[in-house]
Design a protein around this motif. Structure first.
Motif, mmCIF file in Angstrom:
data_model
loop_
_atom_site.group_PDB
_atom_site.id
_atom_site.type_symbol
_atom_site.label_atom_id
_atom_site.label_comp_id
_atom_site.label_asym_id
_atom_site.label_seq_id
_atom_site.Cartn_x
_atom_site.Cartn_y
_atom_site.Cartn_z
ATOM 1 N N LEU A 122 -13.614 -32.092 -14.377
ATOM 2 C CA LEU A 122 -14.681 -33.062 -14.143
ATOM 3 C C LEU A 122 -14.382 -33.976 -12.956
ATOM 4 O O LEU A 122 -15.218 -34.143 -12.071
ATOM 5 C CB LEU A 122 -14.945 -33.894 -15.399
ATOM 6 C CG LEU A 122 -15.998 -34.992 -15.257
ATOM 7 C CD1 LEU A 122 -17.349 -34.398 -14.870
ATOM 8 C CD2 LEU A 122 -16.105 -35.791 -16.537
ATOM 9 N N ASP A 123 -13.186 -34.567 -12.926
ATOM 10 C CA ASP A 123 -12.854 -35.475 -11.820
ATOM 11 C C ASP A 123 -12.804 -34.741 -10.486
ATOM 12 O O ASP A 123 -13.211 -35.285 -9.454
ATOM 13 C CB ASP A 123 -11.532 -36.191 -12.088
ATOM 14 C CG ASP A 123 -11.663 -37.228 -13.189
ATOM 15 O OD1 ASP A 123 -12.786 -37.741 -13.389
ATOM 16 O OD2 ASP A 123 -10.651 -37.510 -13.857
ATOM 17 N N ILE A 131 -15.372 -33.730 -5.219
ATOM 18 C CA ILE A 131 -15.923 -32.761 -4.266
ATOM 19 C C ILE A 131 -17.395 -33.075 -3.986
ATOM 20 O O ILE A 131 -17.837 -33.081 -2.839
ATOM 21 C CB ILE A 131 -15.731 -31.317 -4.772
ATOM 22 C CG1 ILE A 131 -14.247 -30.943 -4.706
ATOM 23 C CG2 ILE A 131 -16.577 -30.334 -3.978
ATOM 24 C CD1 ILE A 131 -13.909 -29.627 -5.390
ATOM 25 N N ALA A 132 -18.146 -33.361 -5.045
ATOM 26 C CA ALA A 132 -19.571 -33.659 -4.881
ATOM 27 C C ALA A 132 -19.765 -34.961 -4.101
ATOM 28 O O ALA A 132 -20.631 -35.037 -3.222
ATOM 29 C CB ALA A 132 -20.251 -33.736 -6.243
ATOM 30 N N GLU A 133 -18.984 -35.968 -4.409
ATOM 31 C CA GLU A 133 -19.093 -37.237 -3.685
ATOM 32 C C GLU A 133 -18.751 -37.060 -2.204
ATOM 33 O O GLU A 133 -19.422 -37.622 -1.333
ATOM 34 C CB GLU A 133 -18.173 -38.284 -4.325
ATOM 35 C CG GLU A 133 -18.699 -38.789 -5.645
ATOM 36 C CD GLU A 133 -17.691 -39.606 -6.442
ATOM 37 O OE1 GLU A 133 -16.535 -39.770 -5.989
ATOM 38 O OE2 GLU A 133 -18.073 -40.071 -7.535
ATOM 39 N N LYS A 166 -22.761 -36.204 4.361
ATOM 40 C CA LYS A 166 -24.186 -35.992 4.653
ATOM 41 C C LYS A 166 -24.551 -34.513 4.766
ATOM 42 O O LYS A 166 -25.300 -34.103 5.645
ATOM 43 C CB LYS A 166 -24.600 -36.765 5.905
ATOM 44 C CG LYS A 166 -24.378 -38.261 5.770
ATOM 45 C CD LYS A 166 -25.078 -39.028 6.841
ATOM 46 C CE LYS A 166 -24.815 -40.503 6.796
ATOM 47 N NZ LYS A 166 -25.029 -41.205 5.592
ATOM 48 N N LYS A 167 -24.053 -33.735 3.817
ATOM 49 C CA LYS A 167 -24.347 -32.307 3.763
ATOM 50 C C LYS A 167 -25.484 -32.012 2.798
ATOM 51 O O LYS A 167 -25.802 -30.856 2.557
ATOM 52 C CB LYS A 167 -23.096 -31.522 3.350
ATOM 53 C CG LYS A 167 -21.984 -31.592 4.375
ATOM 54 C CD LYS A 167 -20.786 -30.808 3.911
ATOM 55 C CE LYS A 167 -19.662 -30.890 4.909
ATOM 56 N NZ LYS A 167 -18.469 -30.160 4.418
ATOM 57 N N LEU A 195 -24.478 -35.962 -10.388
ATOM 58 C CA LEU A 195 -23.290 -36.827 -10.464
ATOM 59 C C LEU A 195 -23.511 -37.984 -11.431
ATOM 60 O O LEU A 195 -22.615 -38.336 -12.219
ATOM 61 C CB LEU A 195 -22.941 -37.372 -9.093
ATOM 62 C CG LEU A 195 -21.963 -36.572 -8.266
ATOM 63 C CD1 LEU A 195 -21.857 -37.125 -6.858
ATOM 64 C CD2 LEU A 195 -20.607 -36.515 -8.917
ATOM 65 N N LYS A 196 -24.686 -38.589 -11.384
ATOM 66 C CA LYS A 196 -24.979 -39.704 -12.283
ATOM 67 C C LYS A 196 -24.972 -39.239 -13.739
ATOM 68 O O LYS A 196 -24.445 -39.936 -14.612
ATOM 69 C CB LYS A 196 -26.333 -40.330 -11.928
ATOM 70 C CG LYS A 196 -26.284 -41.163 -10.679
ATOM 71 C CD LYS A 196 -27.645 -41.710 -10.311
ATOM 72 C CE LYS A 196 -27.522 -42.443 -8.982
ATOM 73 N NZ LYS A 196 -28.801 -42.740 -8.385
#
Length: 155
Positions: free
Chosen positions: A119-120, A125-127, A133-134, A148-149
């Protein structure tokens, strides 16, 4: 699945109308990231001969197949879980060189998310993907930010 109106809907590759004069296919809504190479096809109709000339054809058909498998797994999970307890990641990036691609089509129940050891790593990676800005959300809806939220609220 895409909805088209013959003689009105435009092929995203050649900008000609779709109609019975040339074969076309309908593409499911694969990704909502406007910056992804496959976004042009997502939820669209495309002439087959245009697609035959596209360098993205192989990757597109791979993800159409994976998307179908993903939907089948979601349906299967729905027989054992409440729909609100299922978190599906969809296609996050069609670029296999991106670390985020590891999480394409992930499906977890909320309970599995609480025990998910990656999870972390996924959140980082997502953040990073967002910070670089991809991702540009379609119609100002940023699916990756939304995902993510959700995983942050649950965990």
């Amino acid at each position: 699945m895409a909805i088209i109106f013959e003689n009105q809907t435009i092929c995203p590759l050649c900008n000609d109308v779709l109609n019975k004069s040339r074969e076309y296919i309908l593409i499911p809504p694969l990704i909502s990231n406007e910056l992804d190479d496959l976004f042009i096809f997502s939820d669209a109709g495309v002439h087959l001969n245009c697609l035959d000339r596209s360098s993205l054809k192989e990757n597109l058909f791979k993800h159409i197949d994976l998307y179908g498998q993903y939907l089948n797994r979601i349906r299967s999970m729905a027989t054992h879980h409440n729909n609100y307890d299922i978190i599906g990641f969809n296609l996050l990036t069609s670029n296999n060189d991106e670390p985020l691609s590891k999480y394409n089509y992930y499906i977890l129940s909320k309970q599995e998310l609480l025990d998910w050891k990656e999870l972390d790593i996924f959140k980082n990676i997502a953040e990073t993907f967002l910070k670089e800005k991809k991702w540009k959300g379609f119609n100002d809806f940023n699916y990756l930010d939304y995902l993510l939220k959700i995983v942050t609220e649950i965990s």
